[in-house]
Design an enzyme around this catalytic site. Structure first.
Site, PDB file in Angstrom:
ATOM      1  N   ARG A 233       0.847  -1.287  -0.028  1.00 32.98           N
ATOM      2  CA  ARG A 233       0.015  -0.128  -0.080  1.00 32.98           C
ATOM      3  C   ARG A 233       0.825   1.103   0.085  1.00 32.98           C
ATOM      4  O   ARG A 233       1.949   1.212   0.484  1.00 32.98           O
ATOM      5  CB  ARG A 233      -0.946   0.152   1.262  1.00 32.98           C
ATOM      6  CG  ARG A 233      -2.012  -0.815   1.052  1.00 32.98           C
ATOM      7  CD  ARG A 233      -2.959  -0.683   0.107  1.00 32.98           C
ATOM      8  NE  ARG A 233      -3.996  -1.635   0.050  1.00 32.98           N
ATOM      9  CZ  ARG A 233      -4.315  -2.684  -0.851  1.00 32.98           C
ATOM     10  NH1 ARG A 233      -3.269  -2.928  -1.614  1.00 32.98           N
ATOM     11  NH2 ARG A 233      -5.377  -3.295  -0.914  1.00 32.98           N
ATOM     12  N   GLU A 262      -2.349   7.647  -4.983  1.00 36.91           N
ATOM     13  CA  GLU A 262      -2.627   7.256  -6.281  1.00 36.91           C
ATOM     14  C   GLU A 262      -4.012   7.252  -6.765  1.00 36.91           C
ATOM     15  O   GLU A 262      -4.582   7.267  -7.933  1.00 36.91           O
ATOM     16  CB  GLU A 262      -2.294   5.718  -6.288  1.00 36.91           C
ATOM     17  CG  GLU A 262      -3.037   4.873  -5.473  1.00 36.91           C
ATOM     18  CD  GLU A 262      -2.658   3.272  -5.540  1.00 36.91           C
ATOM     19  OE1 GLU A 262      -3.419   2.412  -5.828  1.00 36.91           O
ATOM     20  OE2 GLU A 262      -1.518   3.080  -5.352  1.00 36.91           O
ATOM     21  N   HIS A 294      -0.161  -0.140  -9.766  1.00 41.13           N
ATOM     22  CA  HIS A 294      -0.572  -0.986  -8.609  1.00 41.13           C
ATOM     23  C   HIS A 294      -1.203  -2.477  -9.447  1.00 41.13           C
ATOM     24  O   HIS A 294      -2.272  -2.505  -9.574  1.00 41.13           O
ATOM     25  CB  HIS A 294      -2.094  -0.243  -8.221  1.00 41.13           C
ATOM     26  CG  HIS A 294      -2.463  -0.931  -6.952  1.00 41.13           C
ATOM     27  ND1 HIS A 294      -2.904  -0.127  -5.970  1.00 41.13           N
ATOM     28  CD2 HIS A 294      -2.530  -2.091  -6.403  1.00 41.13           C
ATOM     29  CE1 HIS A 294      -3.198  -0.827  -4.788  1.00 41.13           C
ATOM     30  NE2 HIS A 294      -3.014  -2.124  -5.312  1.00 41.13           N
TER      31      HIS A 294
END
Length: 331
Positions: A233, A262, A294
């Site tokens: 994360r 993000e 991601h």
């Protein structure tokens, strides 16, 4: 019943439609759930969301007012969900508590090896028919030290790969993993791990106590020639502090599949727009930094498991069952 799924990627859409076939209809939307798009869910008892959807208090109140009663999150992480508000509103929330740990662990290693062996720079050069080796020297991983912060399922998978490279293994977690110990891992304080590791990889969830786990002090504890990888994360790393250390010429390489700001960027095409995030804009200019969008979880195996579990969570809700995936139970 029609289920509305937000933040559905093109590759994901046919998998979702096929998985729900014979159970419920599903309509996949590429847009992410936020305060502007929440009204689209009106009239849908069940919706499905991705990790970059906004499930804060305002969005949840809008969903509840529109008739939504169940949210099936298509991810393990749920730091984007205001669980207290969901409970107050009587909304059922479920997540995917498990999917292939190998997808993320293998990608973390891909990032580590890419920055270590300067793969992106080498590929860019050869496309221009520049075959020099200047600036491409890496290091053997064999015999060096891997520091694994978070040794759950993904951290264990990462450790097994590190063991295969013949690395010394250091670990840090709130609970030790016997499987990692069997591989030769030594659990040490975080500061010692950071100081002694050639490669540091993050595999802990984002919680209030892990926010900026890798802050200015932690970064300065690391070796100047260390490699840092984050495929967990974005909020685990204080990005502004990281940029400051990179500006000082530190670190052999940094591989980031996640970024703390993000939301509103990742999973979207912003190539024709001016990016207002100065920190991210500066971060991607460093030649020893590799940022991806991601995608560590994004394999057919892992996404398939995520979707299968999401279908199961919806069926559990409609049939009055409860599983370990439920974060907020049906009221």
């Amino acid at each position: 019943m029609e289920i509305l799924a937000f933040g559905v990627q093109a590759d994901e859409k046919p998998l979702i439609e096929r998985a729900f076939q014979g159970h419920h209809e599903v309509r996949g939307l590429h847009v992410f759930l936020n305060e502007d798009t929440a009204p689209i869910a009106a009239g849908h008892e069940v919706i499905s969301t991705s990790v970059n959807c906004d499930l804060g208090a305002g969005v949840l109140e809008s969903l509840e007012a529109g008739g939504t009663r169940m949210i099936a999150q298509r991810s393990t992480g749920f730091n984007n969900v205001d669980l207290k508000t969901a409970e107050r509103l009587g909304l059922t929330v479920a997540r995917v508590s498990y999917y292939s740990p190998h997808s993320v662990a293998e990608f973390a290693w891909a990032l580590a090896m890419a920055v270590n062996r300067r793969i992106v720079r080498a590929s860019t050069r050869t496309r221009d028919f520049d075959f020099r080796l200047d600036g491409l020297m890496g290091r053997d991983m064999h015999g060096r030290t891997a520091g694994v912060i978070g040794t759950g399922k993904i951290g264990e998978a990462f450790t097994r790969i590190a063991h295969g490279f013949g690395m010394r293994l250091l670990g840090w977690d709130v609970a030790e993993n016997p499987a990692c110990r069997d591989l030769g891992m030594t659990y040490v304080p975080k500061e010692q791990l950071l100081a002694e590791s050639d490669l540091v990889s993050l595999h802990v969830p984002l919680l209030p106590e892990t926010l900026h786990l890798i802050d200015e002090a932690a970064l300065r504890t690391m070796r100047d020639d260390a490699i840092l990888v984050n495929s967990s994360r974005g909020g685990l790393v204080d990005t502004a502090a990281l940029v400051a250390e990179l500006r000082a010429g530190r670190f052999t390489g940094v591989g980031l599949d996640v970024y703390e700001a993000e939301a509103g960027l990742f999973f979207l095409d912003r190539s024709l727009e001016a990016i207002e995030d100065d920190t991210l804009a500066r971060l991607v200019t460093f030649p020893n930094v590799l940022v991806t969008s991601h995608q560590a979880y994004y394999t057919a195996d892992a996404v398939g498991q995520i979707i299968e579990t999401t279908v199961a969570n919806v069926l559990d809700y409609t049939e009055g069952r409860r599983s370990e995936n439920v974060l907020v139970p049906r009221s």
